[in-house]
Write an enzyme that holds these catalytic residues in place. Structure first.
Site, mmCIF file in Angstrom:
data_model
loop_
_atom_site.group_PDB
_atom_site.id
_atom_site.type_symbol
_atom_site.label_atom_id
_atom_site.label_comp_id
_atom_site.label_asym_id
_atom_site.label_seq_id
_atom_site.Cartn_x
_atom_site.Cartn_y
_atom_site.Cartn_z
ATOM 1 N N ASP A 159 0.839 -1.201 0.000
ATOM 2 C CA ASP A 159 0.000 0.000 0.000
ATOM 3 C C ASP A 159 0.877 1.256 0.000
ATOM 4 O OD1 ASP A 159 -2.366 1.384 0.001
ATOM 5 O OD2 ASP A 159 -3.214 0.336 1.734
ATOM 6 N N ASP A 220 -10.831 2.647 -3.070
ATOM 7 C CA ASP A 220 -11.279 1.407 -2.433
ATOM 8 C C ASP A 220 -12.746 1.112 -2.725
ATOM 9 O OD1 ASP A 220 -8.817 1.617 -1.257
ATOM 10 O OD2 ASP A 220 -9.563 1.661 0.807
HETATM 11 C C1 GLA Z 1 -6.054 1.233 1.770
HETATM 12 C C2 GLA Z 1 -6.218 0.163 0.705
HETATM 13 C C3 GLA Z 1 -7.278 -0.830 1.147
HETATM 14 C C4 GLA Z 1 -6.874 -1.443 2.467
HETATM 15 C C5 GLA Z 1 -6.662 -0.359 3.499
HETATM 16 C C6 GLA Z 1 -6.084 -0.890 4.795
HETATM 17 O O1 GLA Z 1 -7.193 2.032 1.876
HETATM 18 O O2 GLA Z 1 -6.559 0.715 -0.535
HETATM 19 O O3 GLA Z 1 -7.435 -1.842 0.170
HETATM 20 O O4 GLA Z 1 -5.706 -2.194 2.310
HETATM 21 O O5 GLA Z 1 -5.766 0.651 3.016
HETATM 22 O O6 GLA Z 1 -5.857 0.076 5.733
#
Ligand code: GLA
Length: 440
Positions: A159, A220
């Site tokens: 990430d 997301d």
């Molecule tokens: C980001 C990612 C998600 C998830 C969260 C975890 O938002 O895009 O897919 O992994 O972090 O904190």
């Protein structure tokens, strides 16, 4: 040598050592990931069944192994954020939370491997993960890659929270090099493009395909049809930029499947499965496999939708049409001149009777048959001018697997690839699979 010189030197050898043409994920990865459904629930005292703990991942590995998922290709069990202890160990290594993962990650990896599955883990190219756990700063890339490899991890979701574009520009390629240097095959999923707005010139998709096996392009997914539609719109509005980036070993990732949760109707769930198949998207479920209703299970286990998703040519599909009637048509070329069509309704009134023909969808003259992926019926004796009427439910799809029944050079004026001889045996297997499903 100063740190900048070291980094420049590493980047110079990158094309030699970071190339991801390594035979991994020749078709989009399939599996299960904790995040969308279980988030950062760390309350094992009050919510032991759902908290992020080794028990949760063991449970999901059991379900994948015992409930037929593995045979369908769902093989990665992926830990997301919130698995870590707040402190690194004395040697500077990441370590799992000792209360929630008392056996450690290596033991969990072993458990997963014993069931013929693979383990994924999460880290963040920055100071902290998105939920505030220890990040992988530039100086920690090597040790983190080595730690994951030593535990037997098979997949890394990397990430990009609490970071910046410069750190990301260095860190994402360096992690690719560091993973390769471990000698362990590890699928590398990069969130990098999502932090750069997902589009050129800020995102270099050639580089992405060189260093990552898959990458998140956009925001997301949340447990709602609205969120899903925003993702679909972004992916297809930008198809000219992102569609060519995908291929065997390199995939755009529109995020997890939310089928089986709370936000989608059955029609919307079919729509997600169909569109993710068209997009050649990773099929990473994020749902509670211990309590899954039969409707959602049937959609996630639909063999023909999976076969379309897993087509060995690995060509990402495209949106062909957006009608005024709010019907949209999506298309993906598959091997041996087969193809998939998805008719999606964005309407909110009643099933819409859509009239079309294969010719109107750019199919060449010839004879075809179409297998309706979600009803299991076959429409025979089609040619390019046969008038077709489809009834498409509000926020639902009709999905067709289309096969030419007479030989022709090319069956679609947009075709841009044909299977190599190496791929032919897999083509036949997959088409056999589909034919088997025809007779079910
Ligand atoms: C980001 C990612 C998600 C998830 C969260 C975890 O938002 O895009 O897919 O992994 O972090 O904190």
């Amino acid at each position: 040598m100063g740190p900048i010189a070291v980094i420049l030197q590493l980047l110079a050898v990158m094309s030699l050592t970071a190339a991801k043409d390594d035979g991994l994920v020749r078709t989009p990865p399939m599996g299960w990931m904790a995040w969308e459904r279980f988030r950062c629930d760390v309350d094992c005292k009050d919510d032991p069944e759902n908290c992020i703990s080794e028990a949760l991942f063991r449970d999901m590995a059991d379900r994948l192994y015992e409930d037929g998922w593995k045979e369908l290709g769902y093989e990665y069990v992926i830990i997301d954020d919130c698995w870590m202890s707040m402190e690194r160990d004395k040697e500077g290594r990441l370590q799992p939370d000792p209360v929630r993962f008392p056996g450690g990650i290596a033991k969990l990896a072993n458990y997963v491997h014993e069931r013929g599955l693979k383990l994924g883990i999460y880290a963040d190219m920055g100071t902290f993960t998105c939920m505030g756990f220890p990040g992988t700063t530039l100086d920690k890339i090597q040790i983190d890659a080595q730690t994951f490899a030593s535990w037997g991890v098979d997949y890394l979701k990397f990430d990009g929270c609490s970071s910046n574009p410069l750190v990301q520009m260095l860190g994402y390629p360096l992690m690719s090099i560091a993973l390769n240097a471990t000698g362990r095959p590890i699928v590398y999923s990069c969130s990098w493009p999502a932090y750069l707005g997902g589009l050129p010139p800020f995102v270099n998709y050639n580089l992405m395909g060189e260093i990552c096996h898959l990458w998140r392009n956009y925001y997301d997914i949340q447990d709602s049809w609205d969120s899903l539609q925003a993702i679909v719109d972004w992916f297809f509005n930008n198809q000219d930029e992102i569609q060519p980036a995908a291929g065997p070993g390199r995939w755009n990732d529109p995020d997890m499947l939310i089928i089986g949760n709370f936000g989608l109707s059955m029609d919307e769930s079919r729509s997600q499965m169909a569109l993710w198949a068209i997009m050649a998207a990773p099929l990473i479920m994020s749902t509670d496999l211990r309590h899954l209703d039969n409707g959602a299970r049937a959609i996630l286990q639909n063999k023909v939708a999976i076969a379309i998703n897993q087509d060995p040519l690995g060509i990402q599909g495209r949106r062909l049409l957006k009608e005024k009637s709010r019907i949209e048509v999506y298309w993906r070329p598959l091997f041996q001149s087969a193809s998939a069509l998805v008719f999606l309704s964005r309407r909110t009134d009643m099933p819409y009777r859509y009239h079309t023909s294969l010719g109107k969808l750019h199919y060449e003259e010839g004879n075809y048959e179409a297998y309706d992926v979600f009803t299991g019926t076959t429409v025979k004796g089609l040619n390019s001018t046969t008038e077709i009427t489809l009834s498409i439910n509000p926020s639902g799809v009709v999905m067709w697997y289309v096969l030419p029944t007479t030989k022709a050079q090319s069956h679609h004026r947009h075709r841009n690839a044909s299977p190599s001889s190496e791929e032919t045996s897999r083509v036949q297997i997959s088409q056999r699979e589909i034919r088997t499903s025809h007779s079910l």
